[in-house]
Design a protein around this motif. Structure first.
Motif, short mmCIF file in Angstrom:
data_model
loop_
_atom_site.label_atom_id
_atom_site.label_comp_id
_atom_site.label_asym_id
_atom_site.label_seq_id
_atom_site.Cartn_x
_atom_site.Cartn_y
_atom_site.Cartn_z
N ASP A 129 35.34 -8.10 -28.68
CA ASP A 129 36.11 -6.86 -28.50
C ASP A 129 35.57 -5.99 -27.37
OD1 ASP A 129 37.74 -7.60 -30.57
OD2 ASP A 129 36.78 -6.30 -32.07
N GLY A 130 34.41 -6.36 -26.82
CA GLY A 130 33.83 -5.58 -25.74
C GLY A 130 33.27 -4.26 -26.21
N ASN A 131 32.70 -4.24 -27.40
CA ASN A 131 32.18 -3.00 -27.99
C ASN A 131 30.66 -3.12 -28.17
OD1 ASN A 131 31.52 -0.77 -29.62
ND2 ASN A 131 33.51 -0.81 -30.65
N PRO A 132 29.87 -2.68 -27.19
CA PRO A 132 28.41 -2.82 -27.27
C PRO A 132 27.80 -2.09 -28.46
CG PRO A 132 29.09 -2.34 -25.01
CD PRO A 132 30.30 -2.16 -25.88
N ASP A 133 28.29 -0.89 -28.77
CA ASP A 133 27.72 -0.14 -29.89
C ASP A 133 27.95 -0.85 -31.21
OD1 ASP A 133 26.81 1.84 -28.19
OD2 ASP A 133 28.55 3.15 -28.50
N ALA A 134 29.16 -1.36 -31.41
CA ALA A 134 29.47 -2.08 -32.65
C ALA A 134 28.66 -3.37 -32.74
CB ALA A 134 30.96 -2.38 -32.73
N ALA A 149 28.35 -7.82 -25.00
CA ALA A 149 29.59 -7.12 -25.30
C ALA A 149 30.19 -6.43 -24.08
CB ALA A 149 29.36 -6.11 -26.42
N GLY A 198 32.33 -9.04 -22.86
CA GLY A 198 33.33 -9.45 -23.83
C GLY A 198 33.45 -10.94 -24.01
N ALA A 200 32.55 -8.17 -32.46
CA ALA A 200 32.25 -6.97 -31.67
C ALA A 200 31.99 -7.32 -30.21
CB ALA A 200 31.05 -6.24 -32.27
N SER A 233 24.32 -6.19 -27.00
CA SER A 233 24.93 -5.08 -26.26
C SER A 233 25.32 -5.51 -24.86
CB SER A 233 23.96 -3.89 -26.19
OG SER A 233 23.69 -3.37 -27.48
N ASP A 271 25.22 -2.42 -33.74
CA ASP A 271 25.19 -1.96 -35.13
C ASP A 271 25.29 -3.13 -36.10
OD1 ASP A 271 24.96 0.65 -34.32
OD2 ASP A 271 27.07 1.15 -34.63
#
Length: 228
Positions: free
Chosen positions: A193-198, A103, A106, A190, A100, A201
């Motif tokens: 892409d800079g997506n901590p939640d993804a 991300a 990124g 993920a 997280s 997950d």
């Protein structure tokens, strides 16, 4: 082991070489669960001084690859289902926090990317031991890249037991060779892409699958020893 069959160590630091040799023998199951390792045994098998053997044993114990009994004898641990669940709970907590955080920036850690390439090659060539080593390197790199000494120290306390379970139970073999590589790739994507939640997950899914394979393998091994 006879003196004629003494094991040879490489040219690196003697303690480091001894540690690395014994570590590989433990995680690959050559030294099985429940087996005792003493200073005398290692000193004899490798033709080293007892202080060198003691230092290697202490290092292996600190990483969870050995445990000390009440009589202070080092033994390769046998992890039951409850311990494995606790191990993965701890691992999940640390590694989700790590991916997280990564991300948010990124930026995919270079060491994790290199480990991913190694995993893909090992999966392609069906080299199980290489896949396990690269898998450990991948997860270690993710945590290390956060730059938190305390987070890395917590991870170091459990990664030895993780490696032990992966090597001795060989749960990776329960999945298709490319499964782990694909799950790792999703984590890196993920992060990129800079997506901590993804990222969290995908990491959670990956570890849940790994834990499931491990518990299934452990249960099957337990069933095989139950008298009919």
């Amino acid at each position: 082991m006879s003196t004629e069959a003494r094991l040879e160590l490489g040219p690196s630091s003697l303690t480091d070489a001894l540690y690395e040799s014994v570590r590989k023998r433990i995680v690959n199951g050559e030294i099985p669960q429940g087996e005792k390792l003493t200073e005398v045994r290692l000193a004899t098998e490798y033709n080293v001084a007892r202080p060198t053997a003691k230092a290697a044993l202490e290092r292996l114990t600190a990483l969870g690859l050995l445990r000390r009994t009440a009589h202070k004898t080092a033994v390769v641990p046998v992890l039951d289902q409850a311990e494995i669940r606790d191990l993965f709970f701890s691992r999940m907590t640390i590694e989700k926090a790590a991916v997280s955080a990564l991300a948010v920036t990124g930026e995919v850690p270079a060491d994790a990317a290199r480990a991913q390439v190694a995993i893909e090659y090992a999966a392609r060539d069906r080299l199980f031991e290489n896949q396990v080593e690269a898998d450990i390197a991948f997860h270690t790199a993710l945590v290390a890249a956060v730059g938190s000494r305390r987070l890395s120290r917590m991870h170091e306390l459990i990664i030895g037991e993780v490696h032990l379970t992966m090597g001795q139970y060989q749960a990776h073999r329960k999945a298709a060779p490319t499964t782990v590589a694909e799950e790792h790739a999703a984590i890196l994507k993920a992060i990129e892409d800079g997506n901590p939640d993804a990222a969290a997950d995908h990491l959670a899914y990956h570890l849940e699958q790994a834990q499931g394979r491990l518990l299934t393998t452990l249960q099957q091994a337990s069933d095989e020893v139950v008298p009919q």
